[in-house]
Design an enzyme around this catalytic site. Structure first.
Site, PDB file in Angstrom:
ATOM      1  N   CYS A  10      44.847  33.440  39.518  1.00 64.95           N
ATOM      2  CA  CYS A  10      44.915  33.790  38.104  1.00 64.95           C
ATOM      3  C   CYS A  10      46.364  33.763  37.631  1.00 64.95           C
ATOM      4  O   CYS A  10      47.240  34.390  38.252  1.00 64.95           O
ATOM      5  CB  CYS A  10      44.304  35.161  37.852  1.00 64.95           C
ATOM      6  N   GLU A  40      23.212  29.787  38.483  1.00 63.14           N
ATOM      7  CA  GLU A  40      23.740  28.756  37.600  1.00 63.14           C
ATOM      8  C   GLU A  40      22.628  27.799  37.167  1.00 63.14           C
ATOM      9  O   GLU A  40      21.653  27.598  37.885  1.00 63.14           O
ATOM     10  CB  GLU A  40      24.827  27.960  38.315  1.00 63.14           C
ATOM     11  N   CYS A  49      40.601  40.145  35.460  1.00 60.55           N
ATOM     12  CA  CYS A  49      41.117  40.455  34.125  1.00 60.55           C
ATOM     13  C   CYS A  49      40.357  39.749  33.008  1.00 60.55           C
ATOM     14  O   CYS A  49      40.558  40.068  31.839  1.00 60.55           O
ATOM     15  CB  CYS A  49      42.594  40.100  34.031  1.00 60.55           C
ATOM     16  N   ASP A  57      34.446  30.254  44.878  1.00 61.73           N
ATOM     17  CA  ASP A  57      33.003  30.470  44.764  1.00 61.73           C
ATOM     18  C   ASP A  57      32.666  31.952  44.667  1.00 61.73           C
ATOM     19  O   ASP A  57      31.736  32.341  43.963  1.00 61.73           O
ATOM     20  CB  ASP A  57      32.282  29.841  45.954  1.00 61.73           C
ATOM     21  N   ASP A 113      26.281  31.785  43.423  1.00 56.81           N
ATOM     22  CA  ASP A 113      26.960  30.522  43.181  1.00 56.81           C
ATOM     23  C   ASP A 113      26.449  29.509  44.195  1.00 56.81           C
ATOM     24  O   ASP A 113      26.395  29.784  45.402  1.00 56.81           O
ATOM     25  CB  ASP A 113      28.477  30.692  43.315  1.00 56.81           C
ATOM     26  N   CYS A 118      46.932  37.779  35.870  1.00 57.32           N
ATOM     27  CA  CYS A 118      47.087  38.979  36.700  1.00 57.32           C
ATOM     28  C   CYS A 118      47.561  38.676  38.112  1.00 57.32           C
ATOM     29  O   CYS A 118      47.886  39.590  38.870  1.00 57.32           O
ATOM     30  CB  CYS A 118      45.783  39.764  36.744  1.00 57.32           C
ATOM     31  N   CYS A 138      38.558  34.556  35.311  1.00 57.52           N
ATOM     32  CA  CYS A 138      39.035  35.484  36.331  1.00 57.52           C
ATOM     33  C   CYS A 138      38.120  36.699  36.377  1.00 57.52           C
ATOM     34  O   CYS A 138      37.852  37.336  35.350  1.00 57.52           O
ATOM     35  CB  CYS A 138      40.472  35.905  36.021  1.00 57.52           C
TER      36      CYS A 138
END
Length: 484
Positions: free
Chosen positions: A404, A327, A388, A414, A227, A407, A385
């Site tokens: 999240c 990315e 999950c 990051d 990232d 969960c 997330c």
């Protein structure tokens, strides 16, 4: 003209060396760059005159067959016209190598081709404007493709056409060893100058290079996700959630702002090349020129610090991991909107040089036998997330930790994005090549949000958060992409 194809087992590589020319050689280098600029501007003026004449004739309703004959814009066509006119236009043309004029004509041909394709819809991206004239103060370059282009046996001199033997600031032994062993072949040499007034030569070389990592470097993780951000340049994570590395951004330009501000204020009190009261050009003072040289050296040092940090970080990634997922950022789009309210963030984005990370990894993964995977621009790495798999509808950039709602897990934003990128490179089939040709694209088919995004929405203009608010977050990084 057919495009040059790199043979199998070979790679195109550049070797860049700083030069220590004598005063006479420095004047000759400046003369070659000036010759390239003159040839470009002269032919651009001629092309523009022909276009204007044809437009004027069309306004009188003349038929196309009656218009002034047009000019070809290809490099061979421009070269033919230049050779026919150079005796009268530039009686001094013999003082420089023919490659200097060819460099200027090649630059013009590429600019005209890009403008023509952009106007006709054959070029993606931003519209390309009509080529501009190059000013004398603009830093230029000269590319030599023929003639005597050699590296001296003493490892401290290079030979260039019409310039002769020039001393290098550093040893050329790495390139010389490859040339002597027959595992490298020189294609061209390009001489450039930077803002500090230093001269450099870059040899474009075909190298027979087997993709292999150094023997002393072991593989830490097979697959990692990267990232990219402003506060932390790289946040690297493995698919199992392990935080592999966190590389802080060098912020070299931010560190030089105090010195640059003082020098700019000093230059503003001196006699520059333009008088604001009379609105006329004038001869700048010697002190103003010395201050500008100091400003140039400050910018050059900031660029060198940034380049050094990027090279070290990307080399370590390419050597220590087999699959790297990054990315695909629209960096120019991040800086396109906002005006003065996000001027500081725009400067921070430029200071981080986010787009360079992917470009460096593109060729270094080839050198060391790794694989580069580029996530689709609309892949929601920041909103998803990593525990999950649920996705948040909105995630403002000001929220530097991911919480999240499904969960309940909480972790660094990051790091969460890096984990998702790593799993994408591990599980997605890679059957399509990216538009840049630098690596496969994963995440094709991700939903692109077409609804208008509000300020701060991760799917829209992420670069809308004030810079100070972004940098004041302790222990966090500012990821700018992968959150669509």
């Amino acid at each position: 003209m057919a495009r040059f194809e790199i043979p199998d087992g070979w790679v195109a590589q550049a070797y860049r060396y700083a030069l220590d020319p004598t005063p006479a050689q420095e004047r000759s280098l400046a003369s070659h760059i000036g010759a390239a600029r003159f040839a470009r501007n002269y032919m651009l003026r001629l092309v523009k005159a022909v276009l204007d004449q044809r437009d004027a004739e069309r306004s009188y309703d003349l038929a196309e067959s009656e218009l002034t004959p047009g000019m070809g814009w290809s490099l061979p066509a421009l070269r033919r016209v230049w050779n026919a006119r150079k005796g009268a236009a530039a009686p001094w043309w013999r003082e420089n190598s023919k490659e200097a004029y060819n460099t200027g004509l090649d630059s013009l041909a590429r600019s005209l081709e890009g403008w023509s394709k952009s106007r006709n819809g054959g070029r993606v991206g931003r519209p390309v404007g009509f080529p501009r004239f190059h000013a004398k103060r603009r830093r230029g370059s000269v590319r030599f493709t023929t003639g005597a282009i050699r590296v001296a046996p003493d490892r401290h001199h290079v030979t260039l056409p019409r310039l002769g033997s020039i001393r290098t600031h550093e040893s050329t032994r790495k390139l010389a060893h490859r040339l002597e062993a027959g595992t490298a072949r020189t294609l061209s040499a390009t001489v450039t100058s930077d803002s500090a007034g230093r001269w450099f030569v870059a040899f474009q070389v075909l190298v027979r290079r087997a993709a292999a990592r150094p023997a002393h470097v072991g593989v830490r993780h097979e697959v990692v996700g990267v990232d990219i951000g402003v506060r932390d340049l790289l946040v690297v994570a493995a698919p199992d959630g392990t935080a592999v590395a966190r590389v802080p951004a060098p912020r070299s330009l931010a560190g030089a702002q105090a010195r640059l501000r003082a020098l700019q204020h000093k230059a503003d009190r001196q006699q520059g090349p333009y008088d604001r009261e009379s609105q006329q050009k004038r001869q700048p003072s010697n002190r103003w020129q010395r201050t500008q040289a100091r400003i140039g050296r400050t910018h050059a040092r900031a660029a060198n610090v940034r380049r050094d940090a990027l090279h070290k970080a990307t080399t370590k990634l390419a050597q220590q991991h087999r699959t790297i997922t990054v990315e695909t950022l629209n960096v120019s789009g991040m800086r396109a909107r906002g005006g003065r309210r996000k001027r500081g963030l725009n400067r921070a984005l430029a200071d981080a040089a986010l787009a360079r990370v992917r470009r460096m990894l593109a060729y270094k993964t080839i050198w060391y036998g790794s694989r580069l995977v580029e996530a689709d621009r609309w892949y929601p790495s920041s909103k998803t997330c990593s525990a999950c798999g649920s996705r948040k509808p909105r995630l403002p950039l000001a929220e530097r930790s991911y919480q999240c709602d499904n969960c309940g897990i909480g972790l660094d934003r990051d790091l969460n994005a890096a984990i998702n990128l790593a799993r994408l490179g591990e599980t997605r089939p890679l059957s399509e090549l990216s538009s840049s040709g630098s690596g496969p694209v994963a995440g094709r088919g991700a939903v692109q949000e077409t609804e208008p995004a509000t300020v701060g929405d991760a799917a829209g203009c992420e670069a809308s958060t004030p810079l100070q608010q972004l940098l004041d977050q302790p222990g966090t990084a500012s990821s700018q992409g992968g959150a669509a």
